[in-house]
Enzyme design. Structure first.
Site, PDB file in Angstrom:
ATOM      1  N   LYS A 170       0.855  -1.176   0.000  1.00  0.00           N
ATOM      2  CA  LYS A 170       0.000   0.000   0.000  1.00  0.00           C
ATOM      3  C   LYS A 170       0.897   1.235   0.000  1.00  0.00           C
ATOM      4  O   LYS A 170       1.491   1.597   1.005  1.00  0.00           O
ATOM      5  CB  LYS A 170      -0.918   0.050   1.230  1.00  0.00           C
ATOM      6  CG  LYS A 170      -1.991   1.167   1.104  1.00  0.00           C
ATOM      7  CD  LYS A 170      -2.385   1.786   2.418  1.00  0.00           C
ATOM      8  CE  LYS A 170      -1.507   2.937   2.799  1.00  0.00           C
ATOM      9  NZ  LYS A 170      -1.659   4.151   1.927  1.00  0.00           N
ATOM     10  N   GLY A 201      -5.052   3.232  -1.426  1.00  0.00           N
ATOM     11  CA  GLY A 201      -6.098   3.626  -0.498  1.00  0.00           C
ATOM     12  C   GLY A 201      -5.586   4.456   0.653  1.00  0.00           C
ATOM     13  O   GLY A 201      -4.384   4.707   0.790  1.00  0.00           O
ATOM     14  N   GLY A 203      -4.623   5.409   4.464  1.00  0.00           N
ATOM     15  CA  GLY A 203      -4.013   4.690   5.565  1.00  0.00           C
ATOM     16  C   GLY A 203      -5.013   4.290   6.626  1.00  0.00           C
ATOM     17  O   GLY A 203      -4.914   3.206   7.218  1.00  0.00           O
ATOM     18  N   VAL A 206      -7.137   1.209   4.320  1.00  0.00           N
ATOM     19  CA  VAL A 206      -6.340   0.106   3.797  1.00  0.00           C
ATOM     20  C   VAL A 206      -5.186  -0.237   4.741  1.00  0.00           C
ATOM     21  O   VAL A 206      -4.913  -1.412   5.015  1.00  0.00           O
ATOM     22  CB  VAL A 206      -5.817   0.448   2.394  1.00  0.00           C
ATOM     23  CG1 VAL A 206      -4.834  -0.619   1.905  1.00  0.00           C
ATOM     24  CG2 VAL A 206      -6.970   0.578   1.410  1.00  0.00           C
ATOM     25  N   GLY A 207      -4.510   0.783   5.255  1.00  0.00           N
ATOM     26  CA  GLY A 207      -3.417   0.521   6.184  1.00  0.00           C
ATOM     27  C   GLY A 207      -3.890  -0.185   7.438  1.00  0.00           C
ATOM     28  O   GLY A 207      -3.263  -1.137   7.914  1.00  0.00           O
ATOM     29  N   GLU A 245       9.882   2.524  10.487  1.00  0.00           N
ATOM     30  CA  GLU A 245      10.883   3.547  10.192  1.00  0.00           C
ATOM     31  C   GLU A 245      10.122   4.857  10.183  1.00  0.00           C
ATOM     32  O   GLU A 245       9.372   5.153   9.245  1.00  0.00           O
ATOM     33  CB  GLU A 245      11.573   3.276   8.856  1.00  0.00           C
ATOM     34  CG  GLU A 245      12.853   4.077   8.678  1.00  0.00           C
ATOM     35  CD  GLU A 245      12.667   5.302   7.828  1.00  0.00           C
ATOM     36  OE1 GLU A 245      12.378   6.371   8.423  1.00  0.00           O
ATOM     37  OE2 GLU A 245      12.802   5.219   6.607  1.00  0.00           O
ATOM     38  N   GLU A 378       9.632  17.448  14.047  1.00  0.00           N
ATOM     39  CA  GLU A 378      10.001  17.224  12.647  1.00  0.00           C
ATOM     40  C   GLU A 378       9.153  18.131  11.754  1.00  0.00           C
ATOM     41  O   GLU A 378       7.935  18.002  11.701  1.00  0.00           O
ATOM     42  CB  GLU A 378       9.786  15.756  12.264  1.00  0.00           C
ATOM     43  CG  GLU A 378      10.246  15.439  10.862  1.00  0.00           C
ATOM     44  CD  GLU A 378      10.115  13.978  10.508  1.00  0.00           C
ATOM     45  OE1 GLU A 378      11.001  13.447   9.821  1.00  0.00           O
ATOM     46  OE2 GLU A 378       9.121  13.355  10.918  1.00  0.00           O
TER      47      GLU A 378
END
Length: 476
Positions: A170, A201, A203, A206-207, A245, A378
């Site tokens: 994905k 898709g 996140g 689908v994630g 990561e 970040e």
């Protein structure tokens, strides 16, 4: 206008079972550039079931059989590299020279490195009277980001293939053009049906479905800290392996020597590359406090040379990926000004002459303290903070005072000093004087995630260790 309305499942391009159609925006023009199918839970299940069926045979293939497949992928990758580069420029705004250069080189490098590692990888070894076997872990859910799209797909797909796993990819909604072409490459290379599957898709749909699916044995995600945490929570219900990561706020320690100004200038270019959208970018530059003014002068000169504009022209920086990202970066720049950091380059708003597109000024703050928001969070844009240190112990303490630990840099003439400083940094990868190595493992500590990718260490993420105790008869 590109249209990608099918998914790749079980070796075929198929219509989604349940989906909506999303529109993608070219970040350089703010105009629609394509349509994409955004799948649902049933599409995930169909892809996972195809991968599960394929695992029975693919997991039993020989080293030679897998090498043959990967050599064919290499041939097809080289044929389509220009198409991949054009897609990357269009979807996320990377300048054409960067997209066709380092972006494509990274994907190629991970493929050739995986082939090299596979030729020698020890799937079995003897310890005492036991045989230790490294079996493929199973069906892998691979969730990748948009900022280095081919790199992040390659660093997961190729080790998974090489170790005998099957997978469902994905990719990010922001970088689906390159994901589609990457899939076409694997299809043309004759990867067996069901071994590699690709669905698009959100996140959150689908994630999440990949993370909770009981037939998925591993989820590997590269993304934000919040996304990584949510995947881990969802995966916990089935006790599957999760490799993360995540974000970074990396430090670059510039040593106090005759090369300091040159190293400052070089570091500016490194951060601004890819419009600052690099998780490992060293956005905290640490310089000797006594030489802050010299560092400022070098940084100002270097930042002024960073050209920004149409990514199809010869510029150093294109736009950032989206309007949402643009607004987030603008907020951080304004915050830095409010916090009292010294703005020495860039600032809020678009660069002069660019009134359309998600373009951000190359921005540098000096006299930053490590408690400021711009030094701790970040930003994921072309914004660099310069902090002063008293001595090397102070520099290391500042570098390690972060919630993140993904990467870092040390630059200086005295290699032994640079090595010593690097050893003390609590981060997953430290680049000494610009070093680079496809075989060196990459991954984070602390909130930057867990696990390692790249080279042989990337293979270890995709295998289970099985002990055949008493494999050799006891002596005597």
């Amino acid at each position: 206008m590109r249209e990608y309305l099918k998914f790749y499942i079980d070796g075929q391009w198929v219509d989604p079972i349940e989906h909506t159609v999303g529109t993608t925006i070219n970040p350089a023009t703010e105009e629609p550039s394509g349509k994409i199918a955004l799948g649902g839970v049933q599409d995930v299940d169909r892809a996972v079931q195809a991968a599960r069926r394929a695992f029975k045979s693919w997991s039993k293939t020989s080293r030679e059989e897998r090498l043959a497949v990967m050599e064919r992928i290499l041939e097809e990758y080289n044929k389509r590299s220009a198409d991949l580069a054009a897609a990357i420029t269009e979807e996320m705004g990377a300048p054409a020279g960067l997209a066709g250069g380092f972006h494509i080189h990274l994907g190629l490098g991970h493929l050739t490195t995986a082939i090299e590692v596979l030729k020698e990888f020890a799937f079995e070894e003897k310890i005492g009277n036991s045989l230790i076997v490294k079996d493929p872990i199973g069906v892998c859910g691979l969730i990748t980001p948009w900022n280095w799209p081919v790199n992040q797909i390659a660093v997961k797909v190729f080790p998974a293939l090489a170790t005998g796993c099957t997978m469902v990819l994905k990719a990010s909604q922001e970088s689906h053009f390159s994901a589609q072409i990457f899939t076409e490459i694997l299809d043309a290379a004759g990867v067996p049906a069901g071994v590699f599957n690709m669905i698009q898709g959100r996140g959150s749909v689908v994630g999440e479905a990949l993370a909770v699916h009981p037939e998925v044995d591993l989820v590997s995600i590269t993304g934000s800290e919040s996304a990584g945490v949510q995947v881990a929570i969802n995966a916990a219900t089935s006790v599957k392996r999760v490799c993360q990561e995540l974000g970074g706020k990396s430090a670059h320690i510039i040593l106090d020597d005759e090369q300091m100004a040159a190293n400052v200038a070089g570091a500016i270019g490194g951060v601004m590359m890819n419009s600052g959208q690099t998780c490992s970018a060293s956005t905290r530059m640490l310089v000797p406090k006594a030489r802050m003014e010299e560092a400022i002068a070098a940084a100002q000169e270097a930042a002024a040379q960073v050209t920004v504009g149409d990514p199809n022209s010869e510029v150093a920086m294109g736009p950032v990926v989206s309007g949402k990202q643009f607004e987030s970066i603008q907020g951080y720049i304004a915050k830095g000004i409010d916090e009292g950091a010294t703005l020495i380059a860039g600032g809020v708003g678009r660069p002069e002459g660019l009134d359309k597109g998600f373009y951000v000024k190359p921005t540098v703050f000096a006299n930053v303290t490590n408690d400021m928001v711009i030094a701790r969070e970040e930003i994921f844009g072309p914004v660099l903070c310069i902090l002063g240190y008293e001595d090397l112990d102070d520099a290391v303490a500042i570098a390690n005072d972060s919630d993140f630990g993904l990467a870092g840099n040390v630059s200086g003439v005295d290699l032994e000093t640079a090595r010593n400083v690097a050893r003390q940094m609590r981060t997953g990868a430290i680049y000494i004087n610009g070093g680079f190595d496809f075989h060196a493992p990459f991954g984070g500590m602390k909130r930057s995630g867990n696990g390692r990718e790249w080279g042989e260490y990337g293979f270890h993420e995709y295998v289970e260790i099985k002990s055949l105790v008493g494999y050799e008869p006891a002596a005597g």
